[in-house]
Design a protein around this motif. Sequence first.
Motif, PDB file in Angstrom:
ATOM      1  N   ARG A 271      50.712  68.361 -10.329  1.00  0.00           N
ATOM      2  CA  ARG A 271      50.983  68.491  -8.897  1.00  0.00           C
ATOM      3  C   ARG A 271      50.744  69.924  -8.417  1.00  0.00           C
ATOM      4  N   VAL A 291      44.506  62.909  -9.385  1.00  0.00           N
ATOM      5  CA  VAL A 291      45.058  61.855  -8.522  1.00  0.00           C
ATOM      6  C   VAL A 291      45.220  60.553  -9.305  1.00  0.00           C
ATOM      7  N   LYS A 292      44.191  60.190 -10.065  1.00  0.00           N
ATOM      8  CA  LYS A 292      44.260  58.956 -10.856  1.00  0.00           C
ATOM      9  C   LYS A 292      45.364  59.044 -11.894  1.00  0.00           C
ATOM     10  N   GLN A 294      48.021  61.008 -11.934  1.00  0.00           N
ATOM     11  CA  GLN A 294      49.343  61.071 -11.306  1.00  0.00           C
ATOM     12  C   GLN A 294      49.857  59.674 -10.954  1.00  0.00           C
ATOM     13  N   HIS A 295      48.990  58.871 -10.386  1.00  0.00           N
ATOM     14  CA  HIS A 295      49.406  57.523 -10.017  1.00  0.00           C
ATOM     15  C   HIS A 295      49.793  56.717 -11.250  1.00  0.00           C
ATOM     16  N   SER A 298      53.090  58.341 -12.922  1.00  0.00           N
ATOM     17  CA  SER A 298      54.328  58.089 -12.178  1.00  0.00           C
ATOM     18  C   SER A 298      54.761  56.640 -12.321  1.00  0.00           C
ATOM     19  N   TYR A 299      53.796  55.702 -12.268  1.00  0.00           N
ATOM     20  CA  TYR A 299      54.131  54.294 -12.452  1.00  0.00           C
ATOM     21  C   TYR A 299      54.714  54.063 -13.843  1.00  0.00           C
ATOM     22  N   ASP A 507      55.316  62.528  -3.141  1.00  0.00           N
ATOM     23  CA  ASP A 507      54.042  62.156  -2.541  1.00  0.00           C
ATOM     24  C   ASP A 507      54.158  60.739  -2.009  1.00  0.00           C
ATOM     25  N   LEU A 509      51.983  58.791  -1.126  1.00  0.00           N
ATOM     26  CA  LEU A 509      50.913  57.896  -1.557  1.00  0.00           C
ATOM     27  C   LEU A 509      51.278  57.127  -2.820  1.00  0.00           C
ATOM     28  N   PHE A 510      52.279  57.667  -3.571  1.00  0.00           N
ATOM     29  CA  PHE A 510      52.666  56.977  -4.799  1.00  0.00           C
ATOM     30  C   PHE A 510      53.392  55.680  -4.451  1.00  0.00           C
ATOM     31  N   LYS A 511      53.123  54.657  -5.222  1.00  0.00           N
ATOM     32  CA  LYS A 511      53.780  53.377  -5.001  1.00  0.00           C
ATOM     33  C   LYS A 511      55.266  53.501  -5.323  1.00  0.00           C
TER      34      LYS A 511
END
Length: 522
Positions: A271, A291-292, A294-295, A298-299, A507, A509-511
Amino acid sequence: MSTLNVEVLQNGSVNNGDSIELDEYDLSRADNFSRAFDNLDSLYSPGRRSGCNTPMSHFGYGMMASDPHPMIAEAWDDLRRALVYFRGQPVGTIAALDSSDEKLNYDQVFVRNFVPSALAFLMNGEPEVVKNFLLKTIRLQGWGKKIDRFQLGEGVMPASFKVLLHDPVRNTETLMADFGETAIGRVAPVDSGFWWIILLRAYTKSTGDTSLADKPECQKGIHLILSLCLSEGFDTFPTLLCADGCSMIDRRMGVYGYPIEIQALFFMALRCAMLLLKHDGLGKELIERIVKRQHALSYHMRNYFWLDLNQLNDIYRYKTEEYSHTAVNKFNVMPDSLPDWVMDFMPLHGGYFIGNIGRSHMDFRWFCLGNCIAILSSLATQEQSSAIMDLICYPAIENHEWRIVTGCDPKNTRWSYHNGGSWPVLLWLVTAACIKTRRPQIARRAIELAETRLSKDGWPEYYDGKQGRYIGKQARKHQTWSVAGYLVAKMLLEDPSHLGMIAIKEDKLFKPVLRRSSSWTA
């Protein structure tokens, strides 16, 4: 497994689902912290200088002149005496000012150890030593790195460095870097690169000076660290491979694969790198990869590493040997492997990120650093962050389990060192997490308790015992990060806007996090 003093946590956290009663002072402070955090994105924007507008006092703590606790002046004196100079310029702080003959490697500048010192100097409006440190360590990154003839990756940062008098006649100095080849157990500095990126972002936010991060050597350094850590290799998980004991732990503690502290530091570094990288050729490519990752990360962490009472109940009722994409128990965890202590202490409210998860095994231990960094980096959602602060827990492993996991290591006996020991340096991390979660009363009580012991005990590295009453058997005194951790905690409470340099908002944008009971189904 390191914790703050257990007595602090028992008095300042919720372990039974009950609420903490706040006094009038707490409520007003909590409101100030809340307002400060709501404006986190605008704090320390480029052009704004860190620290208070009032001039620094002759004691060297400037902004805290309104609260001249005698320990503050003593702490600043210790911190300044710990400064290391290279060719006339300060470049860091040694690990400890211990006066004993057996200095070992405590007279070196460690990357991870210097972070709280750096934050203290930044918050006090003294960024020069931090800038020098960042430049010197990134140049050491370019050195040839070998351990027992094995060539380390280009992106590996040194664990520590030392200033040597190269030529006594000409009085010239040189730096000697250690990449793990002289550490106990040959501990590779996996976390050094992450801390370096995190500190560079803190410097940039604090000073508003983007020119340092924009320097070609700093951009290249970030590229090399990220290229090393984002490498997929043969691993299909969105995580970083971390061998036993290659982070903060130099004694066997059964740390394997993907421990929470490395995961959280990795996420935080990603980040921070997003905010530091130039949007040019390689920088743009790395940002897309970040970005890929991180998503995915985090999931993965929010679903599989998270534990609360609901998840614990799910695990307790798991079926094993499940096949196909419909499997609920994806990692084939055996319910019988649940330790008794986790069943006993888990309250109705609260939760935390467990130490690790792998095939057929979950490491239910609590790691304070990893959970605090998860809060500060927003790897934890707001709900999870609040749950962590509700639970702050500290189980030590004992008896037969201790013998198996640690190999009977005498330094890691129960309630000692990294097995439930109490580390004063964690004051700054817990305080920052408290501010971010609007729980200043926990931090205030922790600091007040620390002030009854730290100076009197000579600023030790860690404490032993369930109540943290004994100075650690092998703890060095005048430990620099114990000193700096206290100062940073005090300055954060005094001016919560400093949180802007060491915390990042979630963020959008994170689910959102999914509950394990539903996320583990098709």
